[in-house]
Design an enzyme around this catalytic site. Structure first.
Site, PDB file in Angstrom:
ATOM      1  CE  LYS A  46      30.524  43.625  33.762  1.00  0.00           C
ATOM      2  NZ  LYS A  46      30.370  43.167  32.357  1.00  0.00           N
TER       3      LYS A  46
ATOM      4  CG  ASP B  86      37.801  41.813  35.129  1.00  0.00           C
ATOM      5  OD1 ASP B  86      36.899  41.532  34.323  1.00  0.00           O
ATOM      6  OD2 ASP B  86      38.810  41.117  35.278  1.00  0.00           O
TER       7      ASP B  86
ATOM      8  NE  ARG C 149       6.264  50.932  31.180  1.00  0.00           N
ATOM      9  CZ  ARG C 149       5.478  51.468  30.238  1.00  0.00           C
ATOM     10  NH1 ARG C 149       4.809  50.674  29.404  1.00  0.00           N
ATOM     11  NH2 ARG C 149       5.346  52.771  30.131  1.00  0.00           N
TER      12      ARG C 149
ATOM     13  CG  HIS D 224      32.880  39.443  35.000  1.00  0.00           C
ATOM     14  ND1 HIS D 224      34.086  40.057  34.774  1.00  0.00           N
ATOM     15  CD2 HIS D 224      32.040  39.879  34.020  1.00  0.00           C
ATOM     16  CE1 HIS D 224      34.003  40.816  33.700  1.00  0.00           C
ATOM     17  NE2 HIS D 224      32.765  40.722  33.223  1.00  0.00           N
TER      18      HIS D 224
END
Length: 319
Positions: free
Chosen positions: A163, A181, A247, A142
């Site tokens: 998404k 999908d 980071r 998915h």
């Protein structure tokens, strides 16, 4: 046990425009499950140890010249020994003529006899690539697969995280949609994965509040693509203030799919973040890393810092 995939002989005939000399059955019913090919030079001399009869056999100029050098009884015997192995198909390359014994024995042993106009080496290379793609181990995940600056990016995350909306923004910025999908992922080699969309939902996108759209119809042919290599994975997740996000980007994190490790980035989502721009930068940065440059490592070197780098592999339960 891993599922074994097959491809019909008809698909091979159509793909390579092969001439059908003899077909014992409808080629749609003749299934090929072995991705490797064989040139039966040793077999025509009588050596069958380690011979795999499930492979397609290719006869080129060398095998043809050897058969032509034999007397008729010997040639008949050698060809019958080969065809008696119940081959899925024998293909003659370079549009070479076939021996009468070949057609007779193909009918007798129900072997598909085909012919190609291409040279032996180029035809075998193309056929091996075709079989590796169509017979490759595969799974369906998915997510959304999109090409961003030439990098195949698989966007994953829980339902409703954004998404498809991000994919639409990327398409509007000139990038190309491969699948939404459901992404069908195939391992075409030990180091590479190729993703595509199931044919029945190809080019369709679901946007909550709007519904289903067709990206090809809406944005044009330049906005879609049939297949794309998966170069990186981006996992979108709702911003968690308690979680410490990377980071620096010094450490390389990977996700293992079908035994292939793919670079993976976790991108936190919250209002105000321009995800399309972030994913464009992620794609360009991934390309730089593949070319041997890591900006974070250069910054640490400039600062005179030495940080131990570890490659952490996060594995999905995928086999």
């Amino acid at each position: 046990m891993a599922e074994k995939f097959t491809v019909s002989l008809k698909k091979i005939i159509d793909e390579f425009h092969l001439e059908s000399i003899h077909l014992p059955d409808d080629p749609e019913n003749i299934l090929i499950g072995e991705p490797d090919l064989n040139r039966p030079g040793l077999q025509l001399m009588g050596f069958y140890e380690y011979f795999n009869p499930e492979r397609i056999q290719i006869v080129g100029k060398m095998e043809f010249a050897y058969l032509a050098s034999l007397d008729e009884p010997t040639r008949y015997e050698r060809i019958e020994m080969l065809f008696a192995q119940k081959l899925p198909a024998l293909i003659i390359s370079r549009e070479l003529p076939y021996f009468p014994e070949m057609l007779e024995l193909a009918k007798k042993h129900e072997v598909s006899l085909l012919r190609s106009k291409d040279s032996t080496s180029s035809f075998m290379a193309a056929l091996i690539a075709f079989l590796n793609l169509n017979l490759a181990p595969r799974i369906t995940r998915h997510g959304v697969l999109i090409e961003v600056y030439g990098e195949g990016m698989l966007i994953v995350g829980e339902s409703g995280v954004g998404k498809s909306e991000t994919a639409v923004e990327l398409i509007k910025r000139g990038h190309r949609l491969v699948a939404d999908d459901a992404v069908e992922i195939r391992r075409v080699s030990n180091i590479s994965l190729v993703g595509s969309s199931p044919e029945n939902i190809r080019h369709f996108l679901e946007l909550r509040g709007i519904g289903i759209i067709n990206a090809r119809r809406l944005f044009g042919m330049g906005a879609v693509k049939i297949t794309e290599k998966i170069d990186m994975i981006v996992e979108l997740e709702p911003w968690d203030s308690e979680k410490v996000y990377d980071r620096m980007g010094v450490d390389n994190e990977y996700t293992s799919i079908l035994g292939v490790n793919v670079p993976c980035n976790v991108i936190p989502v919250k209002p105000g973040r321009n995800l399309a721009v972030i994913l464009e930068v992620a794609a360009m940065n991934n390309r730089q890393k593949k070319m041997g440059y890591n900006a974070a490592q250069e910054l640490l070197d400039n600062l005179g810092l030495d940080m131990e780098r570890k490659d952490s592999v996060k594995k999905w339960d995928i086999y």
